[in-house]
Design a protein around this motif. Sequence first.
Motif, PDB file in Angstrom:
ATOM      1  N   PRO A  67     106.766  41.993  29.060  1.00 18.91           N
ATOM      2  CA  PRO A  67     106.160  43.790  29.344  1.00 18.91           C
ATOM      3  C   PRO A  67     104.645  43.893  29.962  1.00 18.91           C
ATOM      4  O   PRO A  67     103.415  43.318  29.266  1.00 18.91           O
ATOM      5  CB  PRO A  67     106.284  44.774  28.675  1.00 18.91           C
ATOM      6  N   THR A  69     101.736  46.466  30.955  1.00 18.29           N
ATOM      7  CA  THR A  69     101.038  47.887  31.141  1.00 18.29           C
ATOM      8  C   THR A  69     100.290  47.837  32.562  1.00 18.29           C
ATOM      9  O   THR A  69      99.763  47.408  31.842  1.00 18.29           O
ATOM     10  CB  THR A  69     101.135  48.634  29.427  1.00 18.29           C
ATOM     11  N   ASN A 110     104.081  47.056  26.952  1.00 21.17           N
ATOM     12  CA  ASN A 110     104.862  48.286  27.416  1.00 21.17           C
ATOM     13  C   ASN A 110     104.436  49.505  26.762  1.00 21.17           C
ATOM     14  O   ASN A 110     104.437  49.750  25.495  1.00 21.17           O
ATOM     15  CB  ASN A 110     106.629  48.881  27.447  1.00 21.17           C
ATOM     16  N   SER A 112     103.118  53.086  26.730  1.00 24.20           N
ATOM     17  CA  SER A 112     103.240  54.854  26.748  1.00 24.20           C
ATOM     18  C   SER A 112     102.717  55.219  26.450  1.00 24.20           C
ATOM     19  O   SER A 112     101.386  55.205  25.554  1.00 24.20           O
ATOM     20  CB  SER A 112     105.218  54.898  26.071  1.00 24.20           C
ATOM     21  N   ALA A 165     108.433  54.459  34.916  1.00 23.60           N
ATOM     22  CA  ALA A 165     108.833  53.592  34.525  1.00 23.60           C
ATOM     23  C   ALA A 165     109.584  52.218  35.270  1.00 23.60           C
ATOM     24  O   ALA A 165     109.560  52.372  36.818  1.00 23.60           O
ATOM     25  CB  ALA A 165     110.213  53.729  33.609  1.00 23.60           C
ATOM     26  N   ASN A 168     110.283  45.639  34.349  1.00 27.49           N
ATOM     27  CA  ASN A 168     109.168  45.342  33.055  1.00 27.49           C
ATOM     28  C   ASN A 168     107.534  45.472  32.625  1.00 27.49           C
ATOM     29  O   ASN A 168     106.925  44.752  32.370  1.00 27.49           O
ATOM     30  CB  ASN A 168     109.099  43.764  34.109  1.00 27.49           C
ATOM     31  N   GLY A 169     107.949  46.870  32.863  1.00 25.83           N
ATOM     32  CA  GLY A 169     106.657  47.678  31.928  1.00 25.83           C
ATOM     33  C   GLY A 169     106.609  48.762  32.467  1.00 25.83           C
ATOM     34  O   GLY A 169     107.147  49.852  32.750  1.00 25.83           O
ATOM     35  N   VAL A 170     105.621  49.586  32.754  1.00 18.10           N
ATOM     36  CA  VAL A 170     105.088  50.872  33.091  1.00 18.10           C
ATOM     37  C   VAL A 170     103.960  51.024  33.765  1.00 18.10           C
ATOM     38  O   VAL A 170     102.590  50.033  33.269  1.00 18.10           O
ATOM     39  CB  VAL A 170     105.349  51.679  31.130  1.00 18.10           C
TER      40      VAL A 170
END
Length: 181
Positions: A67, A69, A110, A112, A165, A168-170
């Motif tokens: 993931p 970011t 990832n 958040s 979202a 594969n990540g954020v």
Amino acid sequence: LLGLAACNSGAETEAPAADTMAADTAAMAPAADGTVVTVAQGNPDFTTLVSAVQAAELVETLNGTGPFTVFAPTNAAFEKIPAADREALMQPAQREQLTGILTYHVVPGNVSAAALTEQITAGGGEATLTTVQGGTLTARAGADGSVTLTDAAGNTARVVQADVAASNGVIHAIDTVVMPG
């Protein structure tokens, strides 16, 4: 050469969820199908970023499993960079520099908004993020719940939208391009 800044964000520690990251976090889409690239392609605020990712030949990488970011500069963030500098960066001869700037905006994992806020709290008011580029970004929370990132040169970017979202990540949208140094 140019004022394009890339976010250095490598989460150095896993952190539990926290409450808010940006004042308008609630406006973020709850989830989206597709990779970070696909999600960015579907957002009209990221057209310049998508063009830069394509010019740097990073589409395949960012379509990978992650993931990731991504602290994604909005079109308005890129407009803060002089047009001639932006155009120069998009040229094949500047691909390496553009890649460095863009990967400075990507942190492995990832992370958040809640996790980043918790890292900031656990760090006594700031969290150091290590980016894919290898540099660092410093994240801090404002009194209003917003999060700012400070790059290697001391420039700051504010998270204006959090937790977009992707499969594969954020993505967290930022108002300024950050630079690796």
